[in-house]
Design a protein around this motif. Structure first.
Motif, PDB file in Angstrom:
ATOM      1  N   TYR A  74       0.839  -1.191   0.000  1.00 11.25           N
ATOM      2  CA  TYR A  74       0.000   0.000   0.000  1.00 11.25           C
ATOM      3  C   TYR A  74       0.876   1.243   0.000  1.00 11.25           C
ATOM      4  O   TYR A  74       2.072   1.175   0.298  1.00 11.25           O
ATOM      5  N   ILE A  75       0.247   2.383  -0.323  1.00 11.06           N
ATOM      6  CA  ILE A  75       0.895   3.692  -0.194  1.00 11.06           C
ATOM      7  C   ILE A  75      -0.156   4.719   0.201  1.00 11.06           C
ATOM      8  O   ILE A  75      -1.345   4.534  -0.042  1.00 11.06           O
ATOM      9  N   TRP A  76       0.301   5.813   0.804  1.00 12.58           N
ATOM     10  CA  TRP A  76      -0.546   6.975   1.001  1.00 12.58           C
ATOM     11  C   TRP A  76      -0.517   7.829  -0.249  1.00 12.58           C
ATOM     12  O   TRP A  76       0.493   7.891  -0.955  1.00 12.58           O
ATOM     13  N   THR A  77      -1.623   8.533  -0.477  1.00 13.11           N
ATOM     14  CA  THR A  77      -1.665   9.617  -1.453  1.00 13.11           C
ATOM     15  C   THR A  77      -1.815  10.911  -0.653  1.00 13.11           C
ATOM     16  O   THR A  77      -1.885  10.889   0.582  1.00 13.11           O
ATOM     17  N   GLY A  78      -1.921  12.025  -1.342  1.00 11.81           N
ATOM     18  CA  GLY A  78      -2.207  13.290  -0.676  1.00 11.81           C
ATOM     19  C   GLY A  78      -3.691  13.523  -0.467  1.00 11.81           C
ATOM     20  O   GLY A  78      -4.096  14.512   0.135  1.00 11.81           O
ATOM     21  N   GLY A  79      -4.536  12.605  -0.955  1.00 10.38           N
ATOM     22  CA  GLY A  79      -5.986  12.777  -0.880  1.00 10.38           C
ATOM     23  C   GLY A  79      -6.530  12.643   0.531  1.00 10.38           C
ATOM     24  O   GLY A  79      -6.069  11.808   1.305  1.00 10.38           O
ATOM     25  N   TYR A  80      -7.516  13.492   0.847  1.00  7.99           N
ATOM     26  CA  TYR A  80      -8.144  13.442   2.166  1.00  7.99           C
ATOM     27  C   TYR A  80      -9.604  13.884   2.066  1.00  7.99           C
ATOM     28  O   TYR A  80     -10.002  14.570   1.123  1.00  7.99           O
ATOM     29  N   ARG A  81     -10.393  13.467   3.059  1.00  5.26           N
ATOM     30  CA  ARG A  81     -11.816  13.791   3.099  1.00  5.26           C
ATOM     31  C   ARG A  81     -11.999  15.230   3.581  1.00  5.26           C
ATOM     32  O   ARG A  81     -11.400  15.664   4.560  1.00  5.26           O
ATOM     33  N   SER A  82     -12.860  15.961   2.865  1.00  9.18           N
ATOM     34  CA  SER A  82     -13.258  17.307   3.258  1.00  9.18           C
ATOM     35  C   SER A  82     -14.781  17.337   3.192  1.00  9.18           C
ATOM     36  O   SER A  82     -15.353  17.339   2.096  1.00  9.18           O
ATOM     37  N   GLY A  83     -15.425  17.288   4.346  1.00  6.82           N
ATOM     38  CA  GLY A  83     -16.882  17.147   4.377  1.00  6.82           C
ATOM     39  C   GLY A  83     -17.244  15.747   3.908  1.00  6.82           C
ATOM     40  O   GLY A  83     -16.727  14.758   4.418  1.00  6.82           O
TER      41      GLY A  83
END
Length: 198
Positions: free
Chosen positions: A117-126
């Motif tokens: 796996y890897i992290w992306t820069g994506g994140y939840r906003s609302g």
């Protein structure tokens, strides 16, 4: 007799050198076992060779840095992973996967380097996800399943699954996007988009 020994030694050295430098080009002779890796077949634009030691891959107007190739394979919680990217210098963020081509490239890197796996820069906003690049978020590759068999994003974990990771066949689903609790630790792919060159 000494001339014969000298001639024999020079012949052995010449034979060894020809194996080491074979065909006029430099190559290393390795006795390590050959390991084959499953690699996705990806049609990519030509790779730009970079002299920048931070850049592991360049394509489609961006430079990419793979944390695990530079930090001894460390894993980070999402926030620390993105701080790692920012510490590389101006313009570096967690990767924003904005096109199908970029998604195939990232998937190929994950499978080629045999990462889980890897992290992306994506994140939840609302109720939506966003990219650090500011590009419109389009869910190109969400998994049809997860730990509870529900399509992603499912926000299943207590405390929320507010960060976007790419998992490599974690739920027998191929290389797919999952919403994941931000406290989990993973390596990250960092991206510097073309507008930050120079």
């Amino acid at each position: 007799m000494n001339a014969m020994k000298l001639l024999l030694v020079l012949s052995v050295v010449a034979a060894a050198a020809s194996q080491y430098y074979g065909g006029g080009g430099y190559r290393r002779v390795s006795f390590a076992p050959v390991v084959t890796r499953p690699v996705l077949q990806v049609q990519q634009r030509p790779v730009v060779i970079s002299r920048d030691p931070l850049v592991d891959y360049s394509g489609a107007g961006s430079d990419y840095h793979f944390s695990w190739r530079h930090d001894g394979g460390r894993k980070y919680a999402w926030e620390a992973a993105n701080q790692y990217c920012a510490s590389l210098g101006r313009g570096w963020t967690g990767v924003s996967i904005e096109t199908h081509e970029e998604d195939r490239t990232i998937s190929s890197i994950i499978t080629g380097d045999q990462l889980q796996y890897i992290w992306t820069g994506g994140y939840r906003s609302g109720y939506d996800f966003v990219w650090p690049s500011g590009a419109t978020f389009v869910g190109l590759n969400w998994s049809p399943t997860g730990a509870e068999g529900r399509p992603q994003p499912d926000n299943r974990e207590e405390g929320g699954e507010n960060c976007l990771a790419v998992l490599n066949n974690f739920y027998n689903d191929g290389v797919k996007w999952h919403d994941v609790g931000c406290h989990h630790e993973k390596p990250i792919i960092c991206e510097r988009q073309g507008s930050f060159y120079g």
